[in-house]
Design a protein around this motif. Structure first.
Motif, PDB file in Angstrom:
ATOM      1  N   ASN A   1     -16.146  -5.430  58.029  1.00  0.00           N
ATOM      2  CA  ASN A   1     -15.561  -4.352  58.834  1.00  0.00           C
ATOM      3  C   ASN A   1     -14.070  -4.579  59.058  1.00  0.00           C
ATOM      4  N   ILE A   2     -13.688  -5.828  59.283  1.00  0.00           N
ATOM      5  CA  ILE A   2     -12.267  -6.142  59.487  1.00  0.00           C
ATOM      6  C   ILE A   2     -11.492  -5.885  58.207  1.00  0.00           C
ATOM      7  N   LYS A   3     -12.031  -6.257  57.054  1.00  0.00           N
ATOM      8  CA  LYS A   3     -11.360  -6.031  55.770  1.00  0.00           C
ATOM      9  C   LYS A   3     -11.209  -4.529  55.488  1.00  0.00           C
ATOM     10  N   ILE A   4     -12.261  -3.766  55.769  1.00  0.00           N
ATOM     11  CA  ILE A   4     -12.215  -2.316  55.542  1.00  0.00           C
ATOM     12  C   ILE A   4     -11.201  -1.673  56.484  1.00  0.00           C
ATOM     13  N   SER A   5     -11.199  -2.094  57.730  1.00  0.00           N
ATOM     14  CA  SER A   5     -10.243  -1.549  58.706  1.00  0.00           C
ATOM     15  C   SER A   5      -8.817  -1.882  58.317  1.00  0.00           C
ATOM     16  N   THR A   6      -8.584  -3.108  57.909  1.00  0.00           N
ATOM     17  CA  THR A   6      -7.246  -3.532  57.486  1.00  0.00           C
ATOM     18  C   THR A   6      -6.808  -2.745  56.258  1.00  0.00           C
ATOM     19  N   PHE A   7      -7.704  -2.606  55.287  1.00  0.00           N
ATOM     20  CA  PHE A   7      -7.390  -1.847  54.079  1.00  0.00           C
ATOM     21  C   PHE A   7      -7.065  -0.384  54.408  1.00  0.00           C
ATOM     22  N   THR A   8      -7.833   0.209  55.324  1.00  0.00           N
ATOM     23  CA  THR A   8      -7.615   1.600  55.731  1.00  0.00           C
ATOM     24  C   THR A   8      -6.254   1.763  56.403  1.00  0.00           C
ATOM     25  N   VAL A   9      -5.914   0.851  57.282  1.00  0.00           N
ATOM     26  CA  VAL A   9      -4.612   0.920  57.980  1.00  0.00           C
ATOM     27  C   VAL A   9      -3.472   0.773  56.986  1.00  0.00           C
ATOM     28  N   VAL A  10      -3.584  -0.149  56.052  1.00  0.00           N
ATOM     29  CA  VAL A  10      -2.540  -0.350  55.042  1.00  0.00           C
ATOM     30  C   VAL A  10      -2.388   0.904  54.188  1.00  0.00           C
ATOM     31  N   CYS A  11      -3.490   1.497  53.789  1.00  0.00           N
ATOM     32  CA  CYS A  11      -3.433   2.730  52.970  1.00  0.00           C
ATOM     33  C   CYS A  11      -2.781   3.870  53.744  1.00  0.00           C
ATOM     34  N   ILE A  12      -3.144   4.017  55.003  1.00  0.00           N
ATOM     35  CA  ILE A  12      -2.553   5.088  55.821  1.00  0.00           C
ATOM     36  C   ILE A  12      -1.061   4.885  55.974  1.00  0.00           C
ATOM     37  N   LEU A  13      -0.640   3.666  56.253  1.00  0.00           N
ATOM     38  CA  LEU A  13       0.802   3.385  56.391  1.00  0.00           C
ATOM     39  C   LEU A  13       1.535   3.636  55.081  1.00  0.00           C
ATOM     40  N   PHE A  14       0.932   3.229  53.979  1.00  0.00           N
ATOM     41  CA  PHE A  14       1.561   3.432  52.685  1.00  0.00           C
ATOM     42  C   PHE A  14       1.696   4.921  52.349  1.00  0.00           C
ATOM     43  N   LEU A  15       0.628   5.681  52.574  1.00  0.00           N
ATOM     44  CA  LEU A  15       0.655   7.109  52.275  1.00  0.00           C
ATOM     45  C   LEU A  15       1.605   7.864  53.211  1.00  0.00           C
ATOM     46  N   THR A  16       1.665   7.448  54.470  1.00  0.00           N
ATOM     47  CA  THR A  16       2.587   8.078  55.414  1.00  0.00           C
ATOM     48  C   THR A  16       4.021   7.844  54.986  1.00  0.00           C
TER      49      THR A  16
END
Length: 132
Positions: free
Chosen positions: A5-20
């Motif tokens: 869950n921590i890895k998925i959450s971290t990956f999701t946050v990184v993707c959102i920041l990158f796309l933003t």
């Protein structure tokens, strides 16, 4: 399970920041290349429009009657802060208040709509050409 869950959450946050960052990263400048003579042509056109014969233009009449009431109507019109010139004209036996100097009927009708809110009897007309 927690580490997943921590890895998925971290990956999701990184993707959102990158796309933003990608979506807001569009910047640029616009350069307009125009001939220097265009400004001269615009000045000449403006001068021609100002010196044009105004007898074929439209006006709006907001009042016709005695002088004191005409002056009151003119001051009332000026207090409305409508950006149109007003003129006191004498045509036997009445004083009239004429407003505007419109090139075409559509322009005059648009202004007439604004003027009619305060002067319901106002109307658009085309002044007669004066004989020379």
């Amino acid at each position: 399970m927690k580490t997943l869950n921590i890895k998925i959450s971290t990956f999701t946050v990184v993707c959102i920041l990158f796309l933003t960052n990608l979506s807001f990263g569009q910047q640029g400048t616009v350069t307009i290349n125009q001939d220097k003579d265009i400004d001269k042509l615009l000045a000449i056109k403006k001068e021609m429009n100002e010196s044009e014969d105004t007898s074929d233009r439209y006006r709006i009449q907001i009042y016709s009657g005695n002088r004191s009431e005409a002056e009151k109507a003119q001051s009332t019109f000026k207090s409305l802060n409508i950006d149109l010139p007003s003129k006191l004209v004498y045509e036997t036996p009445n004083y009239k208040i004429w407003v505007g100097n419109f090139r075409d009927r559509l322009e005059a009708d648009r202004a007439l709509k604004k003027v009619k809110t305060k002067f319901p009897t106002a109307f658009r007309f085309k002044p007669k050409k004066e004989k020379e």
